[in-house]
Design a protein around this motif. Sequence first.
Motif, PDB file in Angstrom:
ATOM      1  N   TRP A 238     -59.389 -79.197 -12.375  1.00 13.53           N
ATOM      2  CA  TRP A 238     -58.938 -80.496 -11.847  1.00 13.53           C
ATOM      3  C   TRP A 238     -60.172 -81.290 -11.451  1.00 13.53           C
ATOM      4  CZ3 TRP A 238     -59.016 -82.002  -6.421  1.00 13.53           C
ATOM      5  CH2 TRP A 238     -58.372 -83.223  -6.176  1.00 13.53           C
ATOM      6  N   PHE A 247     -57.910 -87.775  -2.982  1.00 15.98           N
ATOM      7  CA  PHE A 247     -57.927 -86.462  -3.616  1.00 15.98           C
ATOM      8  C   PHE A 247     -56.622 -85.694  -3.378  1.00 15.98           C
ATOM      9  CE2 PHE A 247     -62.718 -86.703  -2.608  1.00 15.98           C
ATOM     10  CZ  PHE A 247     -62.953 -87.463  -3.740  1.00 15.98           C
ATOM     11  N   LYS A 248     -56.168 -85.700  -2.144  1.00 16.37           N
ATOM     12  CA  LYS A 248     -54.971 -84.916  -1.828  1.00 16.37           C
ATOM     13  C   LYS A 248     -53.727 -85.469  -2.520  1.00 16.37           C
ATOM     14  CE  LYS A 248     -56.744 -83.082   2.512  1.00 16.37           C
ATOM     15  NZ  LYS A 248     -56.592 -82.986   3.988  1.00 16.37           N
ATOM     16  N   TYR A 251     -53.837 -84.055  -6.085  1.00 19.03           N
ATOM     17  CA  TYR A 251     -54.018 -82.608  -6.243  1.00 19.03           C
ATOM     18  C   TYR A 251     -52.719 -81.967  -6.722  1.00 19.03           C
ATOM     19  CZ  TYR A 251     -55.644 -77.876  -5.129  1.00 19.03           C
ATOM     20  OH  TYR A 251     -56.034 -76.560  -5.203  1.00 19.03           O
ATOM     21  N   VAL A 257     -54.293 -75.230 -10.021  1.00 20.76           N
ATOM     22  CA  VAL A 257     -55.727 -75.531 -10.101  1.00 20.76           C
ATOM     23  C   VAL A 257     -56.513 -74.256  -9.860  1.00 20.76           C
ATOM     24  CG1 VAL A 257     -57.645 -76.797  -9.052  1.00 20.76           C
ATOM     25  CG2 VAL A 257     -55.424 -77.925  -9.326  1.00 20.76           C
ATOM     26  N   VAL A 260     -62.064 -76.841  -8.891  1.00 21.37           N
ATOM     27  CA  VAL A 260     -62.178 -78.256  -8.536  1.00 21.37           C
ATOM     28  C   VAL A 260     -63.502 -78.754  -9.115  1.00 21.37           C
ATOM     29  CG1 VAL A 260     -62.503 -79.888  -6.659  1.00 21.37           C
ATOM     30  CG2 VAL A 260     -60.767 -78.103  -6.463  1.00 21.37           C
ATOM     31  N   PHE A 293     -60.262 -77.694  -0.480  1.00 20.29           N
ATOM     32  CA  PHE A 293     -59.248 -77.109  -1.365  1.00 20.29           C
ATOM     33  C   PHE A 293     -59.446 -75.601  -1.560  1.00 20.29           C
ATOM     34  CE2 PHE A 293     -59.382 -81.611  -2.646  1.00 20.29           C
ATOM     35  CZ  PHE A 293     -58.039 -81.937  -2.467  1.00 20.29           C
TER      36      PHE A 293
END
Length: 379
Positions: A238, A247-248, A251, A257, A260, A293
Amino acid sequence: IALVIGYFVIYGLAAVSKSSKGPLGGFLESMSNMVQNIERDAILEKREKNREKKLAWFKDQRKNKHALLKTKYILFGASDDSKGVSYENIINLEDSLALTFPIIHIYKAWGENQEYEFPRNEVDAIVRIGSIPMITWEPWLGKFSQENFPNIKPLEVRDNHGLSSVAAGDYDSYIKEWATEAKKVGYPIYLRVGHEMNDPYRYPWGPQNNEPSEYVAAIRHVKDVFDAVGATNIIWVWSPHLTYGKFKEYYPGTDYVDVVATGALNYGTSTSWSDWWSFEQIFGNYYKQLAEFYKPIMLAEFGSLKPGGNRADWFGEAFKDFPKKYPLVNNIVFFHYSSDGSTTYKNVSWYIVNDQEVTTEIKNQLKNWGPEGKQPDMR
């Protein structure tokens, strides 16, 4: 010996006959080119075999997806514009850096014609020389016909909420073909789907056309299709753009994922919208957000152009104490295109292979790394 003697005989005759080429001259010149090509291929084959020996430490790890995700080394890689004919340019870069790359990165777009099929030949070549493939898979939706994909939108409006169509299964026959071929490889593959999805200026799968929830649904659906056909060798990457945040919201979730990733490219003053930004400004300032993450982190596109500053210093500062500063980063992939016009009004070169000041600085910084992060083949 016969090859060498034959080469010089033919080369000499071809040179003599160059001024009045004629049929004989043309034949001798073509023979000379053929001998040179044979010689070049033989040298390349020998270099590839030597490369495999250098990557002996990686042989077992590259067969195991979980070992790659938990690797104690920083695995280097590169992408370039050789189009998969050979990876000689990448081997040249390795030689200049005294490194061997466990990862080779290629780019492929979506579409229904032969050129958009799973790149089996390129992937096999990467595996043959001892590395594992990484594919950035770009969901351009304009290369599909309604005849073969009856549920897709007309071309003029296809990108408008196009990812919701992906999530609905309208492209499943194409995705299944890719998944089936990827499964056959038998080695892990880093798959980076729809990168920089939060950038509203670059790609049609961005926020100018799609909601974050549509992106998330599309990525989850693609992975579900791969899982359904048994393509469990995929490492799902991702890769948001650092500048545009959210970002969140984008996600897909921890189960979707594995890695990252992000780009870390310094365009310098080569464009009207860029400046000479340090690696700290481009990546370092965002590291903590990515670390939240709790996944391995990859620099999927790493490099700097020349205009606007000292490129050797830029790389030197980037690599200084790198493993200590960024302990979650375990992949660094050089973006090494000689002619890139994807975001600038003219083609620019990311090549460093012949920039001795840069390659020397990188090698010096890598030597200063402690045992943490250091590949066994660093010398």
